[in-house]
Design a protein around this motif. Structure first.
Motif, mmCIF file in Angstrom:
data_model
loop_
_atom_site.group_PDB
_atom_site.id
_atom_site.type_symbol
_atom_site.label_atom_id
_atom_site.label_comp_id
_atom_site.label_asym_id
_atom_site.label_seq_id
_atom_site.Cartn_x
_atom_site.Cartn_y
_atom_site.Cartn_z
ATOM 1 N N LEU A 48 0.824 -1.210 0.000
ATOM 2 C CA LEU A 48 0.000 0.000 0.000
ATOM 3 C C LEU A 48 0.853 1.252 0.000
ATOM 4 C CD1 LEU A 48 -2.882 1.200 0.202
ATOM 5 C CD2 LEU A 48 -2.639 1.103 2.695
ATOM 6 N N ILE A 49 1.888 1.266 0.814
ATOM 7 C CA ILE A 49 2.785 2.423 0.883
ATOM 8 C C ILE A 49 3.531 2.598 -0.433
ATOM 9 C CG2 ILE A 49 4.858 3.347 2.007
ATOM 10 C CD1 ILE A 49 3.841 2.053 4.616
ATOM 11 N N LEU A 55 1.645 8.590 0.194
ATOM 12 C CA LEU A 55 2.237 7.968 1.379
ATOM 13 C C LEU A 55 3.757 7.902 1.277
ATOM 14 C CD1 LEU A 55 -0.176 4.951 2.132
ATOM 15 C CD2 LEU A 55 -0.195 7.252 3.123
ATOM 16 N N HIS A 56 4.316 8.488 0.221
ATOM 17 C CA HIS A 56 5.765 8.497 0.054
ATOM 18 C C HIS A 56 6.373 9.639 0.866
ATOM 19 C CE1 HIS A 56 5.429 6.176 -4.026
ATOM 20 N NE2 HIS A 56 5.024 5.471 -2.983
ATOM 21 N N THR A 57 6.247 9.526 2.171
ATOM 22 C CA THR A 57 6.787 10.503 3.109
ATOM 23 C C THR A 57 7.698 9.775 4.093
ATOM 24 O OG1 THR A 57 4.950 10.215 4.677
ATOM 25 C CG2 THR A 57 4.665 11.882 2.935
ATOM 26 N N PRO A 58 8.560 10.510 4.822
ATOM 27 C CA PRO A 58 9.452 9.857 5.783
ATOM 28 C C PRO A 58 8.716 8.969 6.793
ATOM 29 C CG PRO A 58 10.146 12.113 5.439
ATOM 30 C CD PRO A 58 8.855 11.953 4.699
ATOM 31 N N PHE A 62 9.381 4.931 7.153
ATOM 32 C CA PHE A 62 9.793 4.233 8.367
ATOM 33 C C PHE A 62 8.794 3.137 8.748
ATOM 34 C CE2 PHE A 62 11.948 8.455 9.544
ATOM 35 C CZ PHE A 62 13.160 8.035 9.020
ATOM 36 N N VAL A 63 7.513 3.391 8.528
ATOM 37 C CA VAL A 63 6.494 2.367 8.798
ATOM 38 C C VAL A 63 6.724 1.154 7.909
ATOM 39 C CG1 VAL A 63 4.034 1.807 8.622
ATOM 40 C CG2 VAL A 63 4.738 3.965 9.656
ATOM 41 N N SER A 137 15.190 14.590 5.509
ATOM 42 C CA SER A 137 15.256 14.461 4.058
ATOM 43 C C SER A 137 15.409 12.990 3.669
ATOM 44 C CB SER A 137 16.448 15.252 3.510
ATOM 45 O OG SER A 137 17.666 14.724 4.021
ATOM 46 N N TYR A 138 15.340 12.721 2.375
ATOM 47 C CA TYR A 138 15.488 11.348 1.899
ATOM 48 C C TYR A 138 16.844 10.775 2.293
ATOM 49 C CZ TYR A 138 15.974 7.388 -1.300
ATOM 50 O OH TYR A 138 16.207 6.137 -1.824
#
Length: 316
Positions: A48-49, A55-58, A62-63, A137-138
């Motif tokens: 899903l991510i 949902l492509h966030t830090p 991490f999840v 940041s990435y």
């Protein structure tokens, strides 16, 4: 991995959770169901991510790492455990036992440090929201994940290397459902002093470092939340880290239970019960916590379902 094996024992027998025959089938079905839910939930969260661009966030990155770790260390433990319920003797070879020990330690240490990284992410999101994209940041996310895996790797190599030096020539029955450090040391007929020192040092570091990071982050988070004037703002800020708080509480609570005295069951039986929670139940609960309690995940799931339904209806 077997180069340092000086033991006369070539295989072990895992005692499992219980010796009562009438409980074998119910427990097998229960833990098989738990494992299926664990695999589906964790793979579903990772997928899903990966599929949802918003949902492509830090935080969700991490999840996804956390769910991957959960999936891996539950897979290290549960399949072999299930065998114990359907066989008279659950035999595990010496190399297989050391391999299971290595990967279990690697993933369980990584899990603890991953929770610390996620606490830091919550701290930056709430206490320094304007600098969030720069601070997390990435590149920073990648380095934090490398640090997590490095801690797991160092711990796994240290513990497994020390265990390979231990001579096993006593009873080969491990009073547990997987190869863990303490049950293995009980079977030793050589000195375990080095193992105990290494275990103490790494346990102190791998418990204190994540715990202090988590506590320090949440002290700052609570202070920031209390300074927010409106109730709605405080509620929104709290919801940002509520899933993480629940997951951390369950994980460290089950580990802490190992050290609580009990007059009803033996210490090893108590360790088994506690181990079930953080090796089997926690990996199943984490993806459920981060999906059922997270609005972003719910929205992403609904969008994917609607898109799939639209495609199916369009074909008709």
């Amino acid at each position: 991995m077997t180069a340092g094996n000086h033991s006369t024992v070539t295989e072990f027998i895992l005692a499992g959770l219980t010796e009562k025959p009438e409980l074998q089938l119910p427990l097998f079905l229960f833990f098989l169901g738990v494992y299926v839910v664990t695999v589906v939930a964790n793979l579903g969260m990772i997928t899903l991510i990966g599929l949802s661009s918003h949902l492509h966030t830090p935080m969700y990155y991490f999840v996804s790492i956390l769910t991957f770790v959960d999936l891996c260390y539950s897979t290290v433990i549960i399949p072999k455990m299930l065998v114990n319920f359907v066989t008279e003797k659950n035999i595990i070879s010496y190399p297989e036992c050391m391999t299971q020990l290595y990967f279990f330690i690697f993933f369980i240490i990584s899990e603890g440090h991953m929770f610390a990284v996620m606490a830091y992410d919550c701290y930056v999101a709430i206490c320094n929201p304007l600098l969030y994209n720069v601070t997390v940041s990435y590149q920073v996310c990648s380095w934090l994940v490398v640090e997590v895996y490095t801690m797991g790797l160092i711990g796994a190599i240290a513990h497994t290397s020390c265990m390979l030096r231990v001579v096993f020539c006593k009873d080969k029955i491990i009073n547990h459902y997987f190869c863990d450090v303490f049950p293995l040391l009980e079977l030793s007929c050589s000195s375990t002093y080095i193992n105990e020192v290494v275990l103490l040092c790494f346990s102190v570091f791998n418990i204190l470092a994540p715990t202090l990071t988590i506590l320090g982050s949440y002290v700052s988070i609570i202070a920031s939340i209390l300074r927010i004037p409106c109730t709605e703002g405080r509620s929104k800020a709290f919801n940002t880290c509520s899933s993480h708080i629940l997951a951390v509480t369950i994980f460290y609570g089950s580990e802490a239970f190992m050290y609580l005295p009990s007059s009803n069951i033996t210490s090893m039986d108590q360790n088994k019960v506690s181990s079930v929670f953080y090796t089997i139940i926690v990996p199943m609960l984490n993806p459920l916590i981060y999906s059922l309690r997270n609005k972003g995940v719910k929205v992403a799931l609904n969008k994917i379902i609607e898109k799939r339904l639209f495609c199916i209806l369009k074909d008709f």
